[in-house]
Design a protein around this motif. Structure first.
Motif, PDB file in Angstrom:
ATOM      1  N   ASN A 134       4.803 -58.597  14.711  1.00  0.00           N
ATOM      2  CA  ASN A 134       3.811 -57.880  13.757  1.00  0.00           C
ATOM      3  C   ASN A 134       3.536 -58.974  12.492  1.00  0.00           C
ATOM      4  N   PHE A 135       2.205 -58.390  11.911  1.00  0.00           N
ATOM      5  CA  PHE A 135       2.167 -59.226  10.365  1.00  0.00           C
ATOM      6  C   PHE A 135       2.901 -58.699   9.443  1.00  0.00           C
ATOM      7  N   SER A 136       4.213 -59.112   9.121  1.00  0.00           N
ATOM      8  CA  SER A 136       5.005 -58.794   8.163  1.00  0.00           C
ATOM      9  C   SER A 136       6.096 -59.870   7.839  1.00  0.00           C
ATOM     10  N   VAL A 137       6.501 -59.588   6.680  1.00  0.00           N
ATOM     11  CA  VAL A 137       7.394 -60.605   6.312  1.00  0.00           C
ATOM     12  C   VAL A 137       9.002 -60.561   6.906  1.00  0.00           C
ATOM     13  N   GLU A 138       8.892 -59.347   7.482  1.00  0.00           N
ATOM     14  CA  GLU A 138      10.197 -58.762   8.359  1.00  0.00           C
ATOM     15  C   GLU A 138      10.365 -59.864   9.459  1.00  0.00           C
ATOM     16  N   HIS A 139       9.420 -60.722   9.874  1.00  0.00           N
ATOM     17  CA  HIS A 139       9.601 -61.735  10.820  1.00  0.00           C
ATOM     18  C   HIS A 139       9.732 -63.179  10.271  1.00  0.00           C
ATOM     19  N   LEU A 140      10.014 -63.083   9.081  1.00  0.00           N
ATOM     20  CA  LEU A 140      10.485 -64.727   8.751  1.00  0.00           C
ATOM     21  C   LEU A 140      12.016 -64.542   8.251  1.00  0.00           C
ATOM     22  N   TRP A 141      12.473 -65.741   8.360  1.00  0.00           N
ATOM     23  CA  TRP A 141      14.063 -66.083   7.952  1.00  0.00           C
ATOM     24  C   TRP A 141      14.159 -65.748   6.713  1.00  0.00           C
ATOM     25  N   GLU A 142      13.025 -65.911   5.698  1.00  0.00           N
ATOM     26  CA  GLU A 142      13.483 -65.751   4.352  1.00  0.00           C
ATOM     27  C   GLU A 142      13.661 -64.150   3.845  1.00  0.00           C
ATOM     28  N   PHE A 143      13.316 -63.183   4.909  1.00  0.00           N
ATOM     29  CA  PHE A 143      13.319 -61.901   4.601  1.00  0.00           C
ATOM     30  C   PHE A 143      14.869 -61.454   4.494  1.00  0.00           C
ATOM     31  N   GLY A 144      15.692 -62.511   5.178  1.00  0.00           N
ATOM     32  CA  GLY A 144      17.422 -61.954   4.971  1.00  0.00           C
ATOM     33  C   GLY A 144      17.909 -61.773   6.382  1.00  0.00           C
ATOM     34  N   GLU A 288      25.132 -58.744  23.444  1.00  0.00           N
ATOM     35  CA  GLU A 288      24.382 -58.141  22.128  1.00  0.00           C
ATOM     36  C   GLU A 288      24.162 -59.388  21.271  1.00  0.00           C
ATOM     37  N   TYR A 289      23.029 -59.686  20.813  1.00  0.00           N
ATOM     38  CA  TYR A 289      22.788 -60.301  19.757  1.00  0.00           C
ATOM     39  C   TYR A 289      23.016 -60.147  18.456  1.00  0.00           C
ATOM     40  N   CYS A 290      23.945 -60.673  17.628  1.00  0.00           N
ATOM     41  CA  CYS A 290      24.419 -60.163  16.453  1.00  0.00           C
ATOM     42  C   CYS A 290      24.055 -61.100  15.312  1.00  0.00           C
ATOM     43  N   GLN A 291      23.243 -62.097  15.227  1.00  0.00           N
ATOM     44  CA  GLN A 291      22.844 -62.659  14.106  1.00  0.00           C
ATOM     45  C   GLN A 291      21.786 -61.704  13.085  1.00  0.00           C
ATOM     46  N   ARG A 292      20.916 -61.252  13.655  1.00  0.00           N
ATOM     47  CA  ARG A 292      19.953 -60.310  13.310  1.00  0.00           C
ATOM     48  C   ARG A 292      19.318 -59.403  13.890  1.00  0.00           C
ATOM     49  N   PRO A 293      18.538 -58.402  13.549  1.00  0.00           N
ATOM     50  CA  PRO A 293      17.977 -57.605  14.604  1.00  0.00           C
ATOM     51  C   PRO A 293      16.952 -58.275  15.594  1.00  0.00           C
ATOM     52  N   LEU A 294      17.400 -58.060  17.000  1.00  0.00           N
ATOM     53  CA  LEU A 294      16.582 -58.335  17.743  1.00  0.00           C
ATOM     54  C   LEU A 294      15.379 -57.654  18.253  1.00  0.00           C
ATOM     55  N   HIS A 295      14.163 -58.259  18.227  1.00  0.00           N
ATOM     56  CA  HIS A 295      12.798 -57.462  18.397  1.00  0.00           C
ATOM     57  C   HIS A 295      12.156 -57.743  19.282  1.00  0.00           C
ATOM     58  N   GLY A 296      12.786 -58.711  20.136  1.00  0.00           N
ATOM     59  CA  GLY A 296      11.872 -59.401  21.348  1.00  0.00           C
ATOM     60  C   GLY A 296      11.602 -58.431  22.678  1.00  0.00           C
ATOM     61  N   LYS A 297      10.501 -58.643  23.294  1.00  0.00           N
ATOM     62  CA  LYS A 297      10.469 -58.105  24.626  1.00  0.00           C
ATOM     63  C   LYS A 297       9.897 -59.067  25.550  1.00  0.00           C
ATOM     64  N   VAL A 298      10.807 -59.677  26.192  1.00  0.00           N
ATOM     65  CA  VAL A 298      10.767 -60.875  27.002  1.00  0.00           C
ATOM     66  C   VAL A 298      11.573 -61.182  28.143  1.00  0.00           C
ATOM     67  N   ALA A 299      11.195 -61.635  29.245  1.00  0.00           N
ATOM     68  CA  ALA A 299      12.322 -61.756  30.458  1.00  0.00           C
ATOM     69  C   ALA A 299      11.831 -62.979  31.260  1.00  0.00           C
ATOM     70  N   VAL A 300      12.636 -63.523  32.032  1.00  0.00           N
ATOM     71  CA  VAL A 300      12.560 -64.570  32.938  1.00  0.00           C
ATOM     72  C   VAL A 300      13.364 -64.269  34.273  1.00  0.00           C
ATOM     73  N   VAL A 301      12.738 -64.664  35.520  1.00  0.00           N
ATOM     74  CA  VAL A 301      13.297 -64.429  36.554  1.00  0.00           C
ATOM     75  C   VAL A 301      13.371 -65.721  37.453  1.00  0.00           C
TER      76      VAL A 301
END
Length: 425
Positions: A134-144, A288-301
């Motif tokens: 999305n278009f939000s600063v929440e997707h930048l590392w600087e958000f914390g 479980e990804y524990c560094q920050r909230p995971l927001h991805g929707k991806v897959a590989v087969v």
């Protein structure tokens, strides 16, 4: 005449994986700044923050030099944009549209179901961006620590014509849908294929394409021979997807799931964990990804098939929301995406073993039983949820005759000058 949605695999595409806002925002802003004819943008969330302001600036710049600019945001995901934020765009000539806005009831948003959840940008019908950012600063590392981990793909090539056609029809057609006659004409005029990735643009709506994204997942999982790697923020899939993942693990495929360890919505993590025991018993590996909230929707087969998009594997995305994914058959892209996900596993994930997954109390077993059968029946039950025909509202520019300079606002404001647009699927 009924065709297979006339959404065919298109060869000859050039793809670039964009990880997080640090990679995504500069490329999108650069592309908009270079646009010559048209910018079509859809997003679930647009905030009035550092990122939103920069997007607004490049959109205004494009509109002022004569580029057609159409922006569509979701009324639930982007409910609080200031009047002057929007007015600056509409005054410059940006067509600003709000999908299914609704007034609040006792301070609560009421337009909960059937959201416009797609994240699409199409530039000059030549370049497109598809993903979950999305278009939000929440997707930048600087958000914390709460900054989101997410992905998008930049694509050039024949499949962009399909993405552009879809985005154009969503804006211009009375009933957005897939015109197979127009699609066939487009196919007939396509240039010969050139080397590059094969890709297909897949959407989910509440009319003719209710299960298209899910079906692509199912086909890939059933065909898997070596490895299935899924990273999904809100993992609560339907019965069929759960069954096929378990069957794949049972036949010896390495099935790995990356889910939220630092959830932005704790209820989503609790729901996913009710499925762990059943999956672990069949040999599925869960991280479980524990560094920050995971927001991805991806897959590989099998490092040959991949998907990047907006669709979570949960009831909202699979049965209610409007979604869009790019599905890709390309060993180089799939291998690269798998490598990036493997980095998450190696450095920042907790591996759940069967013994430590979740409580095995009678209460937990009862909840798991109910959840499993809820998922089995949810696609049928979703028809009982609110099914009004959502509307798209076009925000008019502020009137030059208004002595107060009232810039208008979103449609839940009594002074908003919006006009109702076409209903969405």
């Amino acid at each position: 005449m009924r065709l297979e949605h006339v959404r065919h695999w298109k060869p000859g595409n050039r793809l670039q994986l964009l990880e997080n806002g640090e990679a995504f925002f500069p490329r999108v802003f650069e592309a908009i700044a270079a646009a010559r004819r048209e910018v079509l943008l859809e997003t679930f969330i647009l905030f009035d923050d550092k990122v939103g302001q920069e997007l607004r600036s490049v959109l205004i710049g494009a509109a002022q030099r004569g580029v057609r600019v159409v922006v569509t945001v979701d009324g639930y995901g982007s409910p609080d944009l200031p009047d002057d934020f929007i007015a600056g765009m509409t005054q410059a000539g940006v067509s600003f549209r709000v999908f299914d806005p609704a007034p609040r009831l006792l301070g609560l948003r009421t337009n909960v179901f059937r959201r416009l959840h797609r994240k699409l940008v199409v530039i000059d019908a030549e370049l497109a961006f598809v993903g979950g950012i999305n278009f939000s600063v929440e997707h930048l590392w600087e958000f914390g620590p709460a900054a989101k981990q997410d992905y998008a793909v930049e694509v050039q090539g024949p499949v962009v014509a399909d993405i552009h056609r879809f985005a154009s029809e969503a804006v211009d057609a009375p009933r957005p849908g897939w015109d197979w006659r127009r699609a066939l004409r487009s196919r007939a005029s396509e240039q010969p294929a050139v080397p590059g990735a094969r890709a297909v643009f897949v959407t989910r709506d509440n009319q003719e394409h209710r299960t298209d994204i899910e079906q692509h997942y199912l086909f890939a999982i059933r065909a898997a021979r070596r490895r299935i790697l899924i990273a999904n923020a809100y993992f609560f899939p339907g019965y069929r997807l759960l069954r096929e993942l378990r069957r794949a693990a049972q036949r010896g495929v390495l099935v790995e799931l990356i889910m939220q360890g630092e959830p932005d919505m704790p209820i989503a993590q609790h729901a996913a964990r009710t499925l762990y025991d059943r999956l672990l018993r069949d040999g599925v590996k869960i991280y479980e990804y524990c560094q920050r909230p995971l927001h991805g929707k991806v897959a590989v087969v099998d490092e040959e098939w991949a998907t990047v998009g907006s669709s979570n594997l949960d009831p909202l995305s699979l049965s209610l929301n409007l979604e869009a994914n790019l599905v890709i058959r390309d060993a180089a892209f799939a291998t690269h995406l798998a490598g990036r996900l493997q980095t998450l596993i190696d450095r920042h994930c907790k591996h759940f073993e069967s013994a430590e997954a979740v409580s095995c109390s009678k209460w937990h077993l009862a909840v798991s039983f109910l959840v499993y059968h809820f998922l089995r029946r949810f696609p049928a039950w979703s028809g009982w949820l609110p099914a009004h025909a959502p509307k798209v509202h076009l925000v008019a520019p502020p009137s030059t005759d208004d002595p107060q300079g009232d810039p208008g606002g979103l449609p839940d404001s009594p002074r908003h000058p919006a006009t109702k647009g076409a209903g969405y699927p």
